[in-house]
Design an enzyme around this catalytic site. Structure first.
Site, short mmCIF file in Angstrom:
data_model
loop_
_atom_site.label_atom_id
_atom_site.label_comp_id
_atom_site.label_asym_id
_atom_site.label_seq_id
_atom_site.Cartn_x
_atom_site.Cartn_y
_atom_site.Cartn_z
N HIS A 1 0.86 -1.19 0.00
CA HIS A 1 0.00 0.00 0.00
C HIS A 1 0.90 1.24 0.00
O HIS A 1 1.20 1.80 1.05
CB HIS A 1 -0.90 -0.02 1.24
CG HIS A 1 -1.94 1.06 1.24
ND1 HIS A 1 -3.15 0.93 1.91
CD2 HIS A 1 -1.97 2.29 0.67
CE1 HIS A 1 -3.85 2.03 1.74
NE2 HIS A 1 -3.16 2.88 1.00
N HIS B 1 6.35 4.13 4.06
CA HIS B 1 6.73 2.71 4.12
C HIS B 1 7.03 2.23 2.70
O HIS B 1 8.13 2.48 2.22
CB HIS B 1 5.67 1.86 4.83
CG HIS B 1 4.25 2.28 4.63
ND1 HIS B 1 3.65 2.31 3.40
CD2 HIS B 1 3.30 2.66 5.53
CE1 HIS B 1 2.38 2.69 3.53
NE2 HIS B 1 2.14 2.93 4.81
N GLU C 1 -2.73 -1.77 -3.01
CA GLU C 1 -3.81 -1.00 -2.40
C GLU C 1 -3.51 0.48 -2.49
O GLU C 1 -2.35 0.89 -2.48
CB GLU C 1 -3.96 -1.36 -0.91
CG GLU C 1 -4.39 -2.77 -0.63
CD GLU C 1 -4.56 -3.01 0.86
OE1 GLU C 1 -4.23 -2.10 1.66
OE2 GLU C 1 -5.02 -4.10 1.22
N HIS D 1 -7.88 -6.13 7.75
CA HIS D 1 -7.70 -5.11 8.78
C HIS D 1 -7.94 -5.70 10.16
O HIS D 1 -9.04 -6.11 10.50
CB HIS D 1 -8.59 -3.88 8.59
CG HIS D 1 -7.97 -2.63 9.14
ND1 HIS D 1 -7.84 -2.39 10.49
CD2 HIS D 1 -7.38 -1.58 8.54
CE1 HIS D 1 -7.24 -1.24 10.68
NE2 HIS D 1 -6.94 -0.72 9.51
N ASP D 2 -6.86 -5.76 10.94
CA ASP D 2 -6.88 -6.24 12.32
C ASP D 2 -7.21 -7.72 12.47
O ASP D 2 -7.59 -8.18 13.55
CB ASP D 2 -7.82 -5.41 13.19
CG ASP D 2 -7.22 -4.06 13.56
OD1 ASP D 2 -6.08 -3.79 13.15
OD2 ASP D 2 -7.88 -3.29 14.26
N GLY E 1 -1.08 -7.84 7.44
CA GLY E 1 0.27 -7.30 7.54
C GLY E 1 0.72 -7.09 8.96
O GLY E 1 1.59 -7.80 9.48
N HIS E 2 0.14 -6.11 9.64
CA HIS E 2 0.64 -5.68 10.95
C HIS E 2 0.71 -6.84 11.94
O HIS E 2 1.76 -7.08 12.55
CB HIS E 2 -0.25 -4.57 11.50
CG HIS E 2 0.22 -4.02 12.80
ND1 HIS E 2 1.21 -3.06 12.89
CD2 HIS E 2 -0.13 -4.30 14.08
CE1 HIS E 2 1.43 -2.77 14.17
NE2 HIS E 2 0.63 -3.52 14.91
#
Length: 240
Positions: A43, A50, A70, A191-192, A214-215
């Site tokens: 992204h 990043h 993204e 997401h999350d 990702g995270h």
């Protein structure tokens, strides 16, 4: 089988902190594939904090699975995608200074804008996905009208509610996914999502095409190692 696409933005964040090429974003992407990831997600943002546009060009010839880019469809982003020609582009409504994606599109209000962009990407043979919220079924109906191939369900609300009431947390996502499926849309999610909540989502949406993570995955890799983290996330998806 639901595919796992690993978002490597956090690898680039770590690299950029020192201004050198450690960790090597290109090597990590290739390693993720070797460890079993079925896709790589990036992204790039306007401030280059990043993943940078130069990374996207460098990664394109290296990725042998599925490349997913993204971003908000600014003229610069559209030009990047058309030049790189990834397998998939995911359009998000982020402001330029957004910390992370935090809402889905109001597709109805952006119908002409998104339809034109989707048509452009479809014409280039690029699968297009629109980032949408699961709690607004009407937006999924509008997404289908744009000609998009898929929607990506924004799963932070699911993750937030999961620990308190997982059945209530997943219910709107099941409904959203069923609506998308009836309309002929493929279904992604992201997401999350993490090792705690991913399996339950996948079990309840068995026709989920892809998750982008990702995270949480990179954080888990600090303890487990990258290969083992990917193995465990894939297990969450495939043990249904």
């Amino acid at each position: 089988m639901t595919k796992l696409s690993v978002n490597i933005n956090k690898i680039a964040t770590l690299r950029n902190a020192r201004g050198r090429n450690v960790p090597d974003v290109q090597k990590v992407a290739v390693d993720c594939e070797q460890f079993g990831a079925e896709g790589i997600t990036v992204h790039p943002r306007p401030d280059g904090r990043h993943i940078k546009y130069s990374d996207v060009f460098a990664l394109r010839p290296l990725i042998k699975s599925e490349f997913n880019i993204e971003g908000y469809p600014s003229p610069q982003f559209i030009d990047l995608v058309l030049k790189v020609k990834p397998e998939q582009v995911t359009l998000v409504p982020d402001a330029p200074d957004a910390l992370t994606s935090d809402s889905g599109w109001n597709v109805a209000e952006n119908m002409d804008f998104l339809s034109e962009i989707v048509d452009k990407f479809n014409g280039a043979g690029i699968r297009t996905s629109l980032f949408v919220s699961a709690d607004d079924i009407e937006q999924i109906k509008w997404a289908a009208k744009t000609g998009a191939d898929r929607v990506e369900l924004y799963t932070e609300p699911y993750a937030v509610k999961y620990e308190k009431d997982k059945e209530a947390a997943v219910a709107p996502f099941v409904q959203a996914a069923e609506t998308a499926r009836k309309l002929g849309l493929g279904i992604n999610a992201g997401h999350d999502l993490n090792l705690s909540n991913l399996h339950y989502l996948a079990v309840n949406i068995p026709y989920l095409d892809e998750v982008s993570i990702g995270h949480a995955l990179i954080c888990d890799a600090l303890y487990l190692g990258l290969g083992e983290a990917i193995r465990q996330y894939k297990a969450c998806l495939n043990l249904k």
